[in-house]
Design an enzyme around this catalytic site. Sequence first.
Site, mmCIF file in Angstrom:
data_model
loop_
_atom_site.group_PDB
_atom_site.id
_atom_site.type_symbol
_atom_site.label_atom_id
_atom_site.label_comp_id
_atom_site.label_asym_id
_atom_site.label_seq_id
_atom_site.Cartn_x
_atom_site.Cartn_y
_atom_site.Cartn_z
ATOM 1 N N SER A 86 22.209 -27.107 14.430
ATOM 2 C CA SER A 86 23.386 -26.267 14.637
ATOM 3 C C SER A 86 23.986 -25.763 13.323
ATOM 4 O O SER A 86 23.343 -25.049 12.577
ATOM 5 C CB SER A 86 24.410 -27.046 15.472
ATOM 6 O OG SER A 86 25.478 -26.233 15.862
ATOM 7 N N ASP A 300 22.918 -22.339 15.540
ATOM 8 C CA ASP A 300 22.052 -22.254 16.725
ATOM 9 C C ASP A 300 22.662 -21.403 17.833
ATOM 10 O O ASP A 300 22.193 -21.410 18.962
ATOM 11 C CB ASP A 300 21.702 -23.656 17.244
ATOM 12 C CG ASP A 300 22.902 -24.423 17.777
ATOM 13 O OD1 ASP A 300 24.039 -24.082 17.399
ATOM 14 O OD2 ASP A 300 22.715 -25.369 18.564
ATOM 15 N N GLU A 392 36.436 -25.449 22.787
ATOM 16 C CA GLU A 392 36.986 -26.209 21.671
ATOM 17 C C GLU A 392 37.513 -25.202 20.658
ATOM 18 O O GLU A 392 37.072 -24.046 20.624
ATOM 19 C CB GLU A 392 35.911 -27.090 21.041
ATOM 20 C CG GLU A 392 35.459 -28.229 21.929
ATOM 21 C CD GLU A 392 34.485 -29.156 21.224
ATOM 22 O OE1 GLU A 392 34.842 -30.317 20.991
ATOM 23 O OE2 GLU A 392 33.366 -28.707 20.913
ATOM 24 N N ASN A 394 36.766 -24.908 17.745
ATOM 25 C CA ASN A 394 35.670 -24.431 16.890
ATOM 26 C C ASN A 394 34.860 -23.290 17.501
ATOM 27 O O ASN A 394 33.935 -22.774 16.879
ATOM 28 C CB ASN A 394 34.742 -25.592 16.515
ATOM 29 C CG ASN A 394 34.045 -26.214 17.718
ATOM 30 O OD1 ASN A 394 33.841 -25.581 18.757
ATOM 31 N ND2 ASN A 394 33.664 -27.478 17.593
ATOM 32 N N GLY A 523 33.953 -40.509 15.287
ATOM 33 C CA GLY A 523 32.883 -41.115 16.082
ATOM 34 C C GLY A 523 31.700 -41.563 15.250
ATOM 35 O O GLY A 523 30.810 -42.257 15.742
#
Length: 566
Positions: A86, A300, A392, A394, A523
């Site tokens: 990505s 991507d 999102e 983004n 995360g």
Amino acid sequence: MFIVQIQQCLYMKQCSQCFYEMAQFEEVSQKSKLHPKPEGLTLQYGTAGFRTHAKHLDHIMFRMGLLATLRSKKTKSTIGVMVTASHNPEEDNGVKLIDPMGEMVTAMWEGYATQLANVEQDSLLKELKDIIEKEDINMSEPASVYVGKDTRPSSASLSQAVLDGVSSLGGKTHDYGLVTTPQLHYMVCCCNTHGCYGSPTIEGYYQKLSQAFFLLTQNALNRTDDQKRLLVDGANGIGALKMREMEPFLRSEMQVVLSNDGSSGKLNHMCGADYVKVQQKAPQGMNMGVGERCCSFDGDADRIVYYYTDSKGCFHLLDGDKIATLISTYLKELLIQAGLNLQIAVVQTAYANGSSTRYLEDVMKVTVCCTKTGVKHLHHAAQEYDIGVYFEANGHGTVLFSRAAQKQIQELVKDPNSNDERKRAVKLLESTINLINQTVGDAISDMLVIEAVLAIRGMSAQDWDAIYTDLPNRQLKVTVSDRRVIDTTDAERRAVSPEGLQDTIDSLVKKYKSARSFVRPSGTEDVVRVYAEADTQESADSLAHEVSLAVYRLAGGIGDEPKPLH
């Protein structure tokens, strides 16, 4: 005698299954030696699949080929494997699995992916057998796997490792070669719906989207060439390549000026959606005129952001929040005109700007649902509504229409008793459904939806931007010794541990106007992310700093204390 014959048949069937499996496992054992795992390397399959430097991924790709084959046998469906990293730098790569309806693979199988990736070479067959046993997979079932890759130099050899993995377990592959991530999601869905969603070919994808786009833009009156013109930053990636292929299908309805097309620049370097969003400035290589609509794909092509510069040279970003607001208000108006009583909701995360939430709830009376960060959480929440819009900040997102909603719309299209306004509105809804890639966020599809909505409503980028004004905000991060000390609730908007942290945040927020702040653990690393917004940039910066200090002091910060931004 008859019972004995049945027992003999069952025994022979079991034996043939055993011989079949033994032959397959022998091939896996031999081929896996060509894709050895470096000792001690441990990787985690997350929302984005596996992602790291390309040199560490050969064994991962082979093993994901194995896992995709098992998943295909289990679901009796075609599974997708996309080789991409990505928006990561060009030297990285990654892989993600795609489930039968074009969605992300389930959490249980994400766990299998991590286990299979990290097991040492001599335990690979045992791990495979454990998965087969747990999932009760019939290994004599056929398997079908679609494989795609992006334009990174490492993608060719890594996708070959995926193909090796599939073939070693007797699976059949369709290698699509260079495709965007959303295109492969689309192909998988088309295949498993037996053509109901569309034709599983690149040309079928271009035709479906372009035809829907034409039907929508016919409703836009007196569009000038300037209004049809869009500057597109292809991030020097696969999105640029596919946009070039799609241009002939769009003919005179859209004039794309493509920059960062991969002919010279480096993938994602000082260009692409992530760069524009984070840096809050235009990508290199794009010549923007005052007020011109511009957009950027990521590496991507599953994310998109829009932007423009005003007459004073100020840069204006139109991110995922603005996109969700534009599309949801357009759909809400069409539902009212069509007389359809369908519930539309916008799914956001805690990072959505407070102004967008207030505008949707207070002005447009659209339901807003907040969920945990991560596309899989947004997608799942959006499935709970007749129409679920999620993006999102983004720029990754799409719109989901329930089967019941699609059925109602299709029935109304065929209704001969509808008046002209209802007929027009419902046909617009039908074409919008066909233009949206419901499987996953898709920069090309989202771009065409945005362009169609702006054209139908006669809006410029400036008009769109003026729908609401973002509250100034600031994101910071604090390094801690163990991110697990932070636990959150209420879609990550409130901290339940460590003790006293949320009370401190609440008291700090009260010092500022139109303010809010939250913290959440990363995360992937021992970092706590801090978000703050307020009525001025100075206040947002000050609040973010004070909350960072609280995190540092109460959650085991390491290194130097956070310094004020001003």
